[in-house]
Design a protein around this motif. Sequence first.
Motif, PDB file in Angstrom:
ATOM      1  N   ILE A 190       0.843  -1.200   0.000  1.00 11.02           N
ATOM      2  CA  ILE A 190       0.000   0.000   0.000  1.00 11.02           C
ATOM      3  C   ILE A 190       0.878   1.249   0.000  1.00 11.02           C
ATOM      4  O   ILE A 190       1.853   1.334   0.743  1.00 11.02           O
ATOM      5  N   TYR A 195      -2.017  -0.999  -3.730  1.00 13.24           N
ATOM      6  CA  TYR A 195      -3.059   0.019  -3.672  1.00 13.24           C
ATOM      7  C   TYR A 195      -2.421   1.370  -3.358  1.00 13.24           C
ATOM      8  O   TYR A 195      -1.487   1.445  -2.553  1.00 13.24           O
ATOM      9  N   TYR A 255      -3.636   4.635  -1.609  1.00 10.70           N
ATOM     10  CA  TYR A 255      -4.746   5.207  -0.852  1.00 10.70           C
ATOM     11  C   TYR A 255      -4.579   6.723  -0.852  1.00 10.70           C
ATOM     12  O   TYR A 255      -3.672   7.265  -0.225  1.00 10.70           O
ATOM     13  N   LYS A 296      -7.389   3.738  -4.365  1.00 16.01           N
ATOM     14  CA  LYS A 296      -8.472   3.723  -3.377  1.00 16.01           C
ATOM     15  C   LYS A 296      -8.560   5.121  -2.797  1.00 16.01           C
ATOM     16  O   LYS A 296      -7.524   5.749  -2.542  1.00 16.01           O
ATOM     17  N   ILE A 322      -9.460   0.866   3.483  1.00 13.78           N
ATOM     18  CA  ILE A 322      -9.433   0.172   2.185  1.00 13.78           C
ATOM     19  C   ILE A 322     -10.397  -1.015   2.202  1.00 13.78           C
ATOM     20  O   ILE A 322     -11.042  -1.331   1.209  1.00 13.78           O
ATOM     21  N   LEU A 369      -3.874  -6.080   5.391  1.00 16.26           N
ATOM     22  CA  LEU A 369      -5.080  -6.010   4.569  1.00 16.26           C
ATOM     23  C   LEU A 369      -5.679  -7.406   4.386  1.00 16.26           C
ATOM     24  O   LEU A 369      -5.003  -8.331   3.941  1.00 16.26           O
ATOM     25  N   GLY A 429     -14.941  -3.738   0.405  1.00 11.16           N
ATOM     26  CA  GLY A 429     -13.846  -2.900  -0.087  1.00 11.16           C
ATOM     27  C   GLY A 429     -14.285  -1.962  -1.202  1.00 11.16           C
ATOM     28  O   GLY A 429     -13.565  -1.024  -1.545  1.00 11.16           O
TER      29      GLY A 429
END
Lengths: 612, 176
Positions: A208, A249, A251, A292, A310, A329, B44
């Motif tokens: 992330i 991801y 964020y 995200k 997330i 996660l 999600g």
Amino acid sequence: MFDNIDKLSQRARELRAPTKQPIKVMVSMGTCGIAAGATPVLAALQKEIAERNLESSVKLVETGCMGLCYCEPSIEIENTQTGKSIIYGNVKPGDAPVIVKNLDGAAVGVDTVNRTWYYPELEEPGEQQLQARIVLRNSGRVNPERLDDYVANNGYQALGKVLTEMSARAVIDEILASGLRGRGGGGFPTGKKWEFAANQESDVKYLICNADEGDPGAFMDRAVLEGDPHSVLEAMAIAGYAIGAHEGYIYIRAEYPLAIKRLRIAIEQAENAGLLGKNILGSDFDFHIELKYGAGAFVCGEETALIHSIEGKRGEPTFKPPYPAISGLWGKPTIVNNVETFANITAIIRLGAAWFRRIGTEKSPGTKVFALAGKIKRVGLIEVPMGTALRDIIFNLGGGIYNDKEFKAVQTGGPSGGALPASQLDTPIDYDSLKALGSMMGSGGMIVMDEDDCMVNIAKFFLEFTLDESCGKCTPCRIGNTRLFEMLEQICEGNGTEETLTKLKTLALTIKDTALCGLGQTSPNPVLSTLSNFADEYQSHVKDKRCLAGVCTKLISYVINDQCVGCTLCARNCPVQCIAGERKEQHVIDQDKCIKCGVCYNTCKFHAIDRI
Amino acid sequence: MSCHCDEQKPQELNLIEEFPDKRKKLEEYIQSLDIGNNREKNRGLLIQSLHKAQDIFGYLPLCVQLFVADKLKLHLSEVYGVISFYSYFTDKPVGKYKIHVCTGTACFVKGAGAVLDEFKRYLNLEVGETSADRKFSLNSLRCVGACSLAPVVMVNDKVYGKVTAKMVPDIINECA
């Protein structure tokens, strides 16, 4: 499509070959540049270049931010043959003719700006160049929406090197050797984090990128994402390779629409070019990146809270351990690194850990980007080697205090940090020195305050922020900070006593020891640091019921003295019409109606208004 | 699942039924996402769906929350829990002109407090409120990153820099 590293290198060589357009005109088009009017400047330059038939020799480039917020719109003109460059600030569309006419020299009548930075990768520093740009190496230099621009500047070479020459272990060793520490604020060694996750046995691992830049007054991550998005994508792929993750991801705050747009473009370009996605550069390594969005919660910068966000849950933190590197996660090993941390990775891989360690201090190698703001002349982004003194940053790079007032304090680390007084200006800043002073590095916001700021009120401001952003899960943060805030309110309203100060300190220390996550544990820092560095201000609020800076309105009043010549300026500017008096006669302020905004005090030209 | 908006707030429109084209837009977006039977994974996708829904409808009343919950196979409580946690989401209607006074640190030390107070006084609104005619809503926000222009006020997408209390009436009048 680059299905092997040679094709990528070949393309980079082609792009670097001498072109028919030796002159580059670069216009900073970050959020602040655009807000200040860069779009019409770009159009005017384009028109002027076309009218003079210079399109064959001049290349106009829309770039990200150079960091010169105080004089946006800013442009840089570089002659790639001679290597000479010049930077202009406060450019207006009307300046385009004189700028385009004098492409090789200084255009008269337009503000020029000294380049206070050097690029450690390419050159040695000059005398005035206190800044070293590694993270911001491409910001303001390349078009962030063109993959070719990034490739021409060694883009994706580090990823190529990793995939063809290095084992996952070797990548981690290189990062460990570089001594790189997390730039989000905590300063945890990045290599160690990677090592933890790499050692986990798991079918799936996640990576992330924390781009939830919530610290008010910090905007360096936005500048990197807007100005050089590919450098973050490339670094994420490298990290994924090192720990064995195939999904990443980013964020990012929903408040950063331009950064989101440029990231989307960059991801699509990289996927189409075979630099992200399946079989990157023809290898058997796959890596996908997805965006995200945050939704306005400061606590989501904390890694466990971010992970919950997330997952689509309320962004509440959880107790560590287990650390995300073990269980993150969806319960899988997860690495969370900040944008600026990632932006260092590619340079370390290409140039080596030893090169990186030449910059900065032994325990904090490399550079740090700071967002300078507040009562300072040159607001903007700077990137300095770790160990640079605060004084150099504020008075040299920052140009000193706005309106030449007296420096009072600088807040580093945002709401989690502390306010440092003038006596600590010579501190060389790195993670450990700031912590020793009761502050912290934080993400790199640096807010300068002058003689007109009341430090009790500043502490109250930061606490109000924390109160607002506390997720409410743990009692010390939820209730403790509310009580702290109430005590500060009492003090600012003149109802505080010596006992209030003692209680304030005891409770602050208790919260620091007992809160669940980083937000709560650091929230009392502004109170504790102002209590120790600006004790006299607290004393004058409590004992004399006076606010020396003239900020706490309950403790001040404005009165007109006999210097008044009856010019009526104050009466005309008063927003609540509470000043009465005949022309050419002394005026009077109606104390009951006065809202103590200070407009009269600031507009009077005869020193006829006293703040008591 | 049916919508109970009418039962709870009789005066409120059921936006999902009133605006079939908007409903369709949201439905198409959610269907384009990768929804499976794994509840945890579906969850999600919640925040991005709510972003889209707020883009389309302007705010997230109960009927919209129910619609999103239904499509993502989640409980209403999970959806409401997320909306009430994140400050970006609102279940109250907002004004045509959304006035945001930045109260980030840089703006604060340069006098954003006085500017905010003047907006409150002038509009007779508290922070987070919308005027009865739904023309103005007043909010504070944390840092738009335009710290060199501090104090900053945003009205919808327009940025006003170096704002003083004196400029407040002019800014409001420009909205008319």
